[in-house]
Design a protein around this motif. Sequence first.
Motif, mmCIF file in Angstrom:
data_model
loop_
_atom_site.group_PDB
_atom_site.id
_atom_site.type_symbol
_atom_site.label_atom_id
_atom_site.label_comp_id
_atom_site.label_asym_id
_atom_site.label_seq_id
_atom_site.Cartn_x
_atom_site.Cartn_y
_atom_site.Cartn_z
ATOM 1 N N GLU A 98 0.999 -1.262 -0.030
ATOM 2 C CA GLU A 98 -0.171 0.118 -0.010
ATOM 3 C C GLU A 98 0.888 1.136 -0.187
ATOM 4 O OE1 GLU A 98 -3.280 -0.071 -0.455
ATOM 5 O OE2 GLU A 98 -3.178 -2.239 -0.308
ATOM 6 N N GLY A 99 2.187 1.157 0.521
ATOM 7 C CA GLY A 99 3.061 2.494 0.516
ATOM 8 C C GLY A 99 2.785 3.062 1.889
ATOM 9 N N ARG A 100 2.975 4.248 1.977
ATOM 10 C CA ARG A 100 2.784 4.902 3.389
ATOM 11 C C ARG A 100 1.363 4.510 4.114
ATOM 12 N NH1 ARG A 100 3.685 10.752 2.513
ATOM 13 N NH2 ARG A 100 4.789 9.802 1.305
ATOM 14 N N LEU A 101 1.367 4.106 5.340
ATOM 15 C CA LEU A 101 0.124 3.827 6.131
ATOM 16 C C LEU A 101 0.476 4.236 7.356
ATOM 17 C CD1 LEU A 101 -0.067 0.003 5.130
ATOM 18 C CD2 LEU A 101 -1.620 2.000 4.284
ATOM 19 N N SER A 102 -0.913 4.576 8.315
ATOM 20 C CA SER A 102 -0.879 4.738 9.534
ATOM 21 C C SER A 102 -0.770 3.514 10.207
ATOM 22 C CB SER A 102 -1.879 5.505 9.940
ATOM 23 O OG SER A 102 -3.161 4.509 9.890
ATOM 24 N N ILE A 113 9.205 7.022 9.987
ATOM 25 C CA ILE A 113 8.063 7.915 10.223
ATOM 26 C C ILE A 113 7.814 9.040 9.518
ATOM 27 C CG2 ILE A 113 6.876 8.912 11.791
ATOM 28 C CD1 ILE A 113 8.137 7.327 14.230
ATOM 29 N N GLU A 114 6.819 9.218 8.895
ATOM 30 C CA GLU A 114 6.568 10.337 8.120
ATOM 31 C C GLU A 114 5.215 11.146 8.399
ATOM 32 O OE1 GLU A 114 6.811 9.658 3.799
ATOM 33 O OE2 GLU A 114 8.659 8.846 3.967
ATOM 34 N N PRO A 115 5.203 12.156 9.157
ATOM 35 C CA PRO A 115 3.762 12.958 9.528
ATOM 36 C C PRO A 115 3.144 13.263 8.285
ATOM 37 C CG PRO A 115 5.717 13.813 10.773
ATOM 38 C CD PRO A 115 6.315 12.854 9.631
ATOM 39 N N VAL A 116 1.890 13.030 8.179
ATOM 40 C CA VAL A 116 0.882 13.516 6.983
ATOM 41 C C VAL A 116 -0.136 14.178 7.886
ATOM 42 C CG1 VAL A 116 -0.149 12.874 5.066
ATOM 43 C CG2 VAL A 116 1.795 11.626 5.608
ATOM 44 N N HIS A 117 -0.491 15.439 7.420
ATOM 45 C CA HIS A 117 -1.524 16.193 8.037
ATOM 46 C C HIS A 117 -1.930 15.641 9.609
ATOM 47 C CE1 HIS A 117 -2.454 17.159 4.089
ATOM 48 N NE2 HIS A 117 -2.544 15.915 3.475
ATOM 49 N N GLY A 118 -0.772 15.578 10.307
ATOM 50 C CA GLY A 118 -0.684 15.420 11.495
ATOM 51 C C GLY A 118 -1.155 14.078 12.057
#
Length: 126
Positions: free
Chosen positions: A19-23, A57-62
Amino acid sequence: MSSSPSSSELRLLQAIWREGRLSAREIHDATEVQSGWSYSATRKTLDRMVEKGLLDIEPVHGIKTFTAAQPKVETLAGLIRDFGRNVLGADAPLPVSMFTGSSVIDADEIAELEDMLARLNEEDDA
């Protein structure tokens, strides 16, 4: 990479590779049936994987999201090389054709894996 992923960590990595980047919640939801883990167990494993250098870790929109620290093929090549050496006692790279039909890697990645394993073997011989 500072260390090789365990089988449990590979399960989480596979979700990220798909999926790529995921929470953390998305990773948990994608792997819960296979792992049977609670959300807190998934979070703890993700944190450990960050410490080991397996995830970034990459923050995305908080929201804290996770990405693989190394490309999938590079990770797989290291695991395959280690398996060949440490388990099978093989001096030469394992035949990549054995991965045909894998649901984890496609034909292009198999070719890339073959090249990477050959390079790793050359580096070992040097």
